[in-house]
Design a protein around this motif. Sequence first.
Motif, mmCIF file in Angstrom:
data_model
loop_
_atom_site.group_PDB
_atom_site.id
_atom_site.type_symbol
_atom_site.label_atom_id
_atom_site.label_comp_id
_atom_site.label_asym_id
_atom_site.label_seq_id
_atom_site.Cartn_x
_atom_site.Cartn_y
_atom_site.Cartn_z
ATOM 1 N N ILE A 2 -41.190 -4.030 27.131
ATOM 2 C CA ILE A 2 -40.976 -4.855 28.625
ATOM 3 C C ILE A 2 -39.642 -3.971 29.338
ATOM 4 C CG2 ILE A 2 -39.258 -6.667 27.972
ATOM 5 C CD1 ILE A 2 -41.180 -8.652 29.480
ATOM 6 N N LEU A 52 -48.066 -19.210 29.594
ATOM 7 C CA LEU A 52 -48.188 -17.920 29.741
ATOM 8 C C LEU A 52 -48.260 -17.201 31.367
ATOM 9 C CD1 LEU A 52 -48.096 -15.401 28.574
ATOM 10 C CD2 LEU A 52 -50.455 -15.207 28.083
ATOM 11 N N ASN A 54 -40.297 -10.138 41.461
ATOM 12 C CA ASN A 54 -40.272 -8.790 41.930
ATOM 13 C C ASN A 54 -40.989 -8.433 43.175
ATOM 14 O OD1 ASN A 54 -39.058 -7.966 39.305
ATOM 15 N ND2 ASN A 54 -40.911 -7.359 38.327
ATOM 16 N N LEU A 55 -41.498 -9.573 43.816
ATOM 17 C CA LEU A 55 -41.808 -9.209 45.223
ATOM 18 C C LEU A 55 -41.044 -8.616 45.981
ATOM 19 C CD1 LEU A 55 -44.161 -12.443 46.213
ATOM 20 C CD2 LEU A 55 -44.660 -9.990 45.837
ATOM 21 N N SER A 104 -36.398 -10.173 36.480
ATOM 22 C CA SER A 104 -37.725 -10.697 36.063
ATOM 23 C C SER A 104 -38.103 -10.560 34.540
ATOM 24 C CB SER A 104 -39.156 -9.762 36.552
ATOM 25 O OG SER A 104 -39.250 -8.497 36.000
ATOM 26 N N GLN A 105 -37.566 -9.863 33.967
ATOM 27 C CA GLN A 105 -37.503 -9.727 32.420
ATOM 28 C C GLN A 105 -36.673 -11.222 31.852
ATOM 29 O OE1 GLN A 105 -36.758 -5.128 32.264
ATOM 30 N NE2 GLN A 105 -36.078 -6.249 30.337
ATOM 31 N N LEU A 123 -43.219 -12.109 38.358
ATOM 32 C CA LEU A 123 -43.873 -11.379 39.435
ATOM 33 C C LEU A 123 -43.238 -11.480 40.848
ATOM 34 C CD1 LEU A 123 -47.478 -10.840 38.500
ATOM 35 C CD2 LEU A 123 -45.828 -9.076 38.226
ATOM 36 N N GLN A 178 -37.285 -16.355 29.708
ATOM 37 C CA GLN A 178 -36.605 -17.770 29.679
ATOM 38 C C GLN A 178 -37.605 -18.712 29.847
ATOM 39 O OE1 GLN A 178 -33.688 -18.008 32.886
ATOM 40 N NE2 GLN A 178 -34.159 -20.198 32.847
ATOM 41 N N ALA A 190 -37.208 -3.935 35.110
ATOM 42 C CA ALA A 190 -36.827 -4.957 36.180
ATOM 43 C C ALA A 190 -36.225 -6.155 35.475
ATOM 44 C CB ALA A 190 -38.060 -5.465 36.963
ATOM 45 N N ILE A 204 -45.717 -15.310 33.631
ATOM 46 C CA ILE A 204 -45.963 -13.953 34.439
ATOM 47 C C ILE A 204 -45.627 -14.277 35.693
ATOM 48 C CG2 ILE A 204 -47.761 -12.190 34.470
ATOM 49 C CD1 ILE A 204 -48.728 -12.517 31.850
ATOM 50 N N LEU A 234 -38.873 -14.090 33.078
ATOM 51 C CA LEU A 234 -40.275 -14.345 32.118
ATOM 52 C C LEU A 234 -39.745 -14.896 30.664
ATOM 53 C CD1 LEU A 234 -43.392 -12.524 32.241
ATOM 54 C CD2 LEU A 234 -41.963 -11.934 30.195
ATOM 55 N N ALA A 270 -41.827 -2.420 32.399
ATOM 56 C CA ALA A 270 -41.525 -3.365 33.762
ATOM 57 C C ALA A 270 -40.210 -2.898 34.547
ATOM 58 C CB ALA A 270 -41.204 -4.931 33.291
ATOM 59 N N LEU A 300 -40.891 -18.064 28.877
ATOM 60 C CA LEU A 300 -41.640 -18.047 27.593
ATOM 61 C C LEU A 300 -40.876 -18.985 26.359
ATOM 62 C CD1 LEU A 300 -43.216 -14.446 26.884
ATOM 63 C CD2 LEU A 300 -44.369 -16.557 27.452
ATOM 64 N N LEU A 341 -40.824 -11.672 21.521
ATOM 65 C CA LEU A 341 -41.434 -10.438 21.845
ATOM 66 C C LEU A 341 -41.639 -9.663 20.979
ATOM 67 C CD1 LEU A 341 -40.721 -9.743 25.826
ATOM 68 C CD2 LEU A 341 -42.494 -11.253 24.609
#
Lengths: 242, 113
Positions: free
Chosen positions: A52, A75, A86-87, A61-62, A83, A67, A58, A79, A65, A56, A69, A44
């Motif tokens: 991020i 992709l 984060n639900l 989730s970061q 998400l 990990q 969060a 993502i 994501l 974001a 990537l 990134l």
Amino acid sequence: MSNAADQASSRASFKAGVIECLQLIPSYIPFGLVCGVAAMQAGLGEWGAVAIAAFAFAGSSQAVLTQFLSSGAPLTIAILSGLVVNLRMAVYSAAIAPRIAGATPKERVLWAAFLVDQTFISNEARHQRGEHMNHPLAFYLGCALTLWPWWVLMNAIGAFAGAKLPASWQLDFTIPLSFVAMVVPLLKSRSQILAAIAGGAAGVLLYAMPLKLGLIAACALGTCVGMTVDALLKLKTSEATR
Amino acid sequence: MNWGGFGTVDGWLAIIGLAIGTFAIRYSFIGLLAGKKLPPRFERALQLAVPAIFAALVVPLILFQGNQLNLTMRWPHAVAAIITGIYAWWRGGMLLSLVIGMASLHALLWFFA
């Protein structure tokens, strides 16, 4: 209430939020650094790592994501997994909605923007203490504007300096500890305690579910267990009174 | 001086996707329900969902080493978490709870090393 007094009490609420969430600052250090380093490894770049964290806001989730990537996952899967982690915030969103009945549309955007585990639980705890009557948003923003810049800063240090704390300090353990310290005092009924036990057990058993769906499945399961216990307790009291 | 880089295009797509999606999740019920009265059963379910989800989040963080359950390595963490929970329930106060939890963890690790 006069205008000046109202302003003073709004300021007091903001300050209370700042003080409440300043105590959470140590728990952000290790995780923020780790997330910053992970974002670099995921390609990134330093400014991507900052972005991020800022947009974001969060951590788990970061982490998921970046990990995904890094391990070369597609992709969309990366993502989507982030998400799904984060639900749980949809649950926070639903739980907080009735508490902010009088909020204007603009204020609702602010409530949503900073909704994370820590701000949500701090707000719930305040509500349970019965201090929510005046200026709920001021308290919430005190909390959010303490945690958010600190989170971005820690991510930035992780990304720019590659800084990590010695693993033997185990400071990353302050994250689960802070959740324990925040949530345990909020458990008020047997059904809530059993919902937590079921949720925790399911969280372990379902951990390996694809797309990180285990978390949300465990939440559903724990809620069902709690509702069942509720129904059983009601049955028992209605039999006792008959 | 490191002025920082901007990473890959895929990276930025991921950032935008996560940021927009996460905001949508956060705004979902706040936008839909604000000002509306919820049915009592739904409100009750939420009161139960909150402890369930925090437990599901926290227990693996306590008991997992890497991606696996590992009680031989993590039992001191479990004990430290229980001590923290008892103290927080009894007294409350985040900072002191954290200090007590970390102190008990390191005491256990040191004693049983």
